[in-house]
Design a protein around this motif. Structure first.
Motif, PDB file in Angstrom:
ATOM      1  N   GLY A 178       0.778  -1.234   0.000  1.00 21.64           N
ATOM      2  CA  GLY A 178       0.000   0.000   0.000  1.00 21.64           C
ATOM      3  C   GLY A 178       0.809   1.283   0.000  1.00 21.64           C
ATOM      4  O   GLY A 178       0.242   2.366   0.094  1.00 21.64           O
ATOM      5  N   GLU A 179       2.128   1.190  -0.099  1.00 27.01           N
ATOM      6  CA  GLU A 179       2.974   2.379  -0.082  1.00 27.01           C
ATOM      7  C   GLU A 179       3.893   2.398  -1.295  1.00 27.01           C
ATOM      8  O   GLU A 179       4.341   1.349  -1.758  1.00 27.01           O
ATOM      9  CB  GLU A 179       3.826   2.411   1.197  1.00 27.01           C
ATOM     10  CG  GLU A 179       3.002   2.542   2.463  1.00 27.01           C
ATOM     11  CD  GLU A 179       3.870   2.607   3.705  1.00 27.01           C
ATOM     12  OE1 GLU A 179       5.008   2.098   3.689  1.00 27.01           O
ATOM     13  OE2 GLU A 179       3.405   3.168   4.697  1.00 27.01           O
ATOM     14  N   PRO A 180       4.206   3.607  -1.805  1.00 27.53           N
ATOM     15  CA  PRO A 180       5.115   3.687  -2.955  1.00 27.53           C
ATOM     16  C   PRO A 180       6.566   3.443  -2.544  1.00 27.53           C
ATOM     17  O   PRO A 180       7.081   4.079  -1.642  1.00 27.53           O
ATOM     18  CB  PRO A 180       4.924   5.116  -3.464  1.00 27.53           C
ATOM     19  CG  PRO A 180       4.427   5.885  -2.288  1.00 27.53           C
ATOM     20  CD  PRO A 180       3.687   4.917  -1.414  1.00 27.53           C
ATOM     21  N   VAL A 181       7.196   2.478  -3.205  1.00 32.96           N
ATOM     22  CA  VAL A 181       8.594   2.126  -2.958  1.00 32.96           C
ATOM     23  C   VAL A 181       9.325   2.232  -4.285  1.00 32.96           C
ATOM     24  O   VAL A 181       8.842   1.741  -5.302  1.00 32.96           O
ATOM     25  CB  VAL A 181       8.702   0.681  -2.407  1.00 32.96           C
ATOM     26  CG1 VAL A 181      10.145   0.242  -2.328  1.00 32.96           C
ATOM     27  CG2 VAL A 181       8.031   0.572  -1.062  1.00 32.96           C
ATOM     28  N   PHE A 182      10.498   2.865  -4.290  1.00 33.26           N
ATOM     29  CA  PHE A 182      11.278   2.946  -5.520  1.00 33.26           C
ATOM     30  C   PHE A 182      12.066   1.649  -5.669  1.00 33.26           C
ATOM     31  O   PHE A 182      12.780   1.220  -4.757  1.00 33.26           O
ATOM     32  CB  PHE A 182      12.241   4.133  -5.501  1.00 33.26           C
ATOM     33  CG  PHE A 182      12.969   4.294  -6.802  1.00 33.26           C
ATOM     34  CD1 PHE A 182      12.377   4.940  -7.867  1.00 33.26           C
ATOM     35  CD2 PHE A 182      14.241   3.758  -6.963  1.00 33.26           C
ATOM     36  CE1 PHE A 182      13.043   5.066  -9.082  1.00 33.26           C
ATOM     37  CE2 PHE A 182      14.914   3.888  -8.167  1.00 33.26           C
ATOM     38  CZ  PHE A 182      14.309   4.543  -9.227  1.00 33.26           C
ATOM     39  N   VAL A 183      11.920   1.012  -6.829  1.00 31.62           N
ATOM     40  CA  VAL A 183      12.590  -0.254  -7.113  1.00 31.62           C
ATOM     41  C   VAL A 183      13.537  -0.060  -8.284  1.00 31.62           C
ATOM     42  O   VAL A 183      13.126   0.397  -9.354  1.00 31.62           O
ATOM     43  CB  VAL A 183      11.567  -1.365  -7.460  1.00 31.62           C
ATOM     44  CG1 VAL A 183      12.278  -2.669  -7.782  1.00 31.62           C
ATOM     45  CG2 VAL A 183      10.571  -1.556  -6.329  1.00 31.62           C
ATOM     46  N   ALA A 184      14.806  -0.391  -8.066  1.00 36.04           N
ATOM     47  CA  ALA A 184      15.791  -0.390  -9.149  1.00 36.04           C
ATOM     48  C   ALA A 184      16.296  -1.821  -9.279  1.00 36.04           C
ATOM     49  O   ALA A 184      16.660  -2.445  -8.279  1.00 36.04           O
ATOM     50  CB  ALA A 184      16.941   0.558  -8.831  1.00 36.04           C
ATOM     51  N   ARG A 185      16.281  -2.327 -10.516  1.00 32.08           N
ATOM     52  CA  ARG A 185      16.703  -3.720 -10.731  1.00 32.08           C
ATOM     53  C   ARG A 185      17.585  -3.795 -11.960  1.00 32.08           C
ATOM     54  O   ARG A 185      17.224  -3.294 -13.028  1.00 32.08           O
ATOM     55  CB  ARG A 185      15.476  -4.606 -10.889  1.00 32.08           C
ATOM     56  CG  ARG A 185      15.812  -6.084 -10.981  1.00 32.08           C
ATOM     57  CD  ARG A 185      14.536  -6.907 -11.051  1.00 32.08           C
ATOM     58  NE  ARG A 185      14.785  -8.291 -11.233  1.00 32.08           N
ATOM     59  CZ  ARG A 185      14.766  -9.215 -10.281  1.00 32.08           C
ATOM     60  NH1 ARG A 185      14.486  -8.858  -9.052  1.00 32.08           N
ATOM     61  NH2 ARG A 185      15.007 -10.468 -10.552  1.00 32.08           N
ATOM     62  N   TRP A 186      18.741  -4.446 -11.783  1.00 35.44           N
ATOM     63  CA  TRP A 186      19.682  -4.644 -12.871  1.00 35.44           C
ATOM     64  C   TRP A 186      19.745  -6.134 -13.201  1.00 35.44           C
ATOM     65  O   TRP A 186      19.694  -6.987 -12.314  1.00 35.44           O
ATOM     66  CB  TRP A 186      21.077  -4.181 -12.468  1.00 35.44           C
ATOM     67  CG  TRP A 186      21.224  -2.697 -12.364  1.00 35.44           C
ATOM     68  CD1 TRP A 186      21.654  -1.850 -13.351  1.00 35.44           C
ATOM     69  CD2 TRP A 186      20.969  -1.876 -11.215  1.00 35.44           C
ATOM     70  NE1 TRP A 186      21.671  -0.554 -12.877  1.00 35.44           N
ATOM     71  CE2 TRP A 186      21.252  -0.543 -11.576  1.00 35.44           C
ATOM     72  CE3 TRP A 186      20.516  -2.125  -9.938  1.00 35.44           C
ATOM     73  CZ2 TRP A 186      21.110   0.517 -10.692  1.00 35.44           C
ATOM     74  CZ3 TRP A 186      20.368  -1.076  -9.052  1.00 35.44           C
ATOM     75  CH2 TRP A 186      20.668   0.227  -9.440  1.00 35.44           C
ATOM     76  N   ALA A 187      19.873  -6.435 -14.494  1.00 36.34           N
ATOM     77  CA  ALA A 187      20.025  -7.814 -14.957  1.00 36.34           C
ATOM     78  C   ALA A 187      21.444  -8.015 -15.454  1.00 36.34           C
ATOM     79  O   ALA A 187      22.144  -7.063 -15.806  1.00 36.34           O
ATOM     80  CB  ALA A 187      19.026  -8.104 -16.076  1.00 36.34           C
ATOM     81  N   HIS A 188      21.860  -9.266 -15.510  1.00 39.24           N
ATOM     82  CA  HIS A 188      23.207  -9.629 -15.932  1.00 39.24           C
ATOM     83  C   HIS A 188      23.127 -10.239 -17.334  1.00 39.24           C
ATOM     84  O   HIS A 188      22.433 -11.227 -17.542  1.00 39.24           O
ATOM     85  CB  HIS A 188      23.785 -10.639 -14.940  1.00 39.24           C
ATOM     86  CG  HIS A 188      25.235 -10.928 -15.133  1.00 39.24           C
ATOM     87  ND1 HIS A 188      25.894 -11.828 -14.340  1.00 39.24           N
ATOM     88  CD2 HIS A 188      26.164 -10.451 -16.003  1.00 39.24           C
ATOM     89  CE1 HIS A 188      27.161 -11.899 -14.712  1.00 39.24           C
ATOM     90  NE2 HIS A 188      27.342 -11.072 -15.725  1.00 39.24           N
TER      91      HIS A 188
END
Length: 178
Positions: free
Chosen positions: A128-138
């Protein structure tokens, strides 16, 4: 407190034990002996100083409250920290940082290798809350390395990272027989 001698360590342990016995006795008198287990989980007694006073020693203890849980996972092969979570920073998330600012905070925490490809860098709603998600792939040679990624969660309201997961390994590109 600085380095302690074995004798000082025993004195500190006796002082801490005494503190918990006094608290336990007081709570039993109040009819809530089960609160001791809760307090031992939530509070920490830490020695601040030992002063000789005649034949006795005066031990000053600081009582500190645990504010959060911190969990971490390590590689059993290398001992490298693979992930961590500090729950205190995950509370009351918001969009205080712009996406660019949050990505910069995430990048500093992740320290992604040069061959990392940014897949996600946006706010998502979690619990229910905004979370910043950063995701890197290999990727190696244009092919995605299965199960390799780096993910960082940022509380934009605080401007703080509260979770990093790093599952990344070097790829041996030489053919081998199995």
């Amino acid at each position: 407190m600085a380095e302690t001698t074995p004798e000082e360590q025993r004195t500190l342990e006796r002082a801490e034990s005494f503190l918990w016995r006094v608290l336990e006795r007081d709570l039993e008198r109040q009819g809530t002996p089960e609160a001791v287990l809760h307090l031992k989980h939530e509070l920490q007694a830490r020695a601040e100083k030992i002063e000789p006073q005649g034949p006795y020693k005066r031990v000053t203890l600081g009582l500190f409250q645990r504010i959060s849980e911190y969990t971490a996972q390590y590689s059993p092969l290398t001992g490298e920290r693979r992930s961590w979570l500090f729950t205190a920073f995950s509370e009351r998330c918001g969009k205080g940082l712009s996406k660019e600012q949050a990505l910069e905070v995430a990048r500093k925490a992740a320290n992604p290798p040069e061959d990392a490809v940014l897949e996600t860098a946006d706010y998502e709603v979690q619990a229910g809350e905004p979370v910043f998600v950063a995701r890197w792939a290999h990727f190696v040679g244009g092919l995605r390395v299965e199960r390799d990624f780096i993910q960082v969660l940022v509380n934009g309201e605080l401007g703080r990272v509260f979770s990093v997961a790093r599952h990344w390994h070097p790829v041996d590109e030489e053919p081998s027989w199995r």
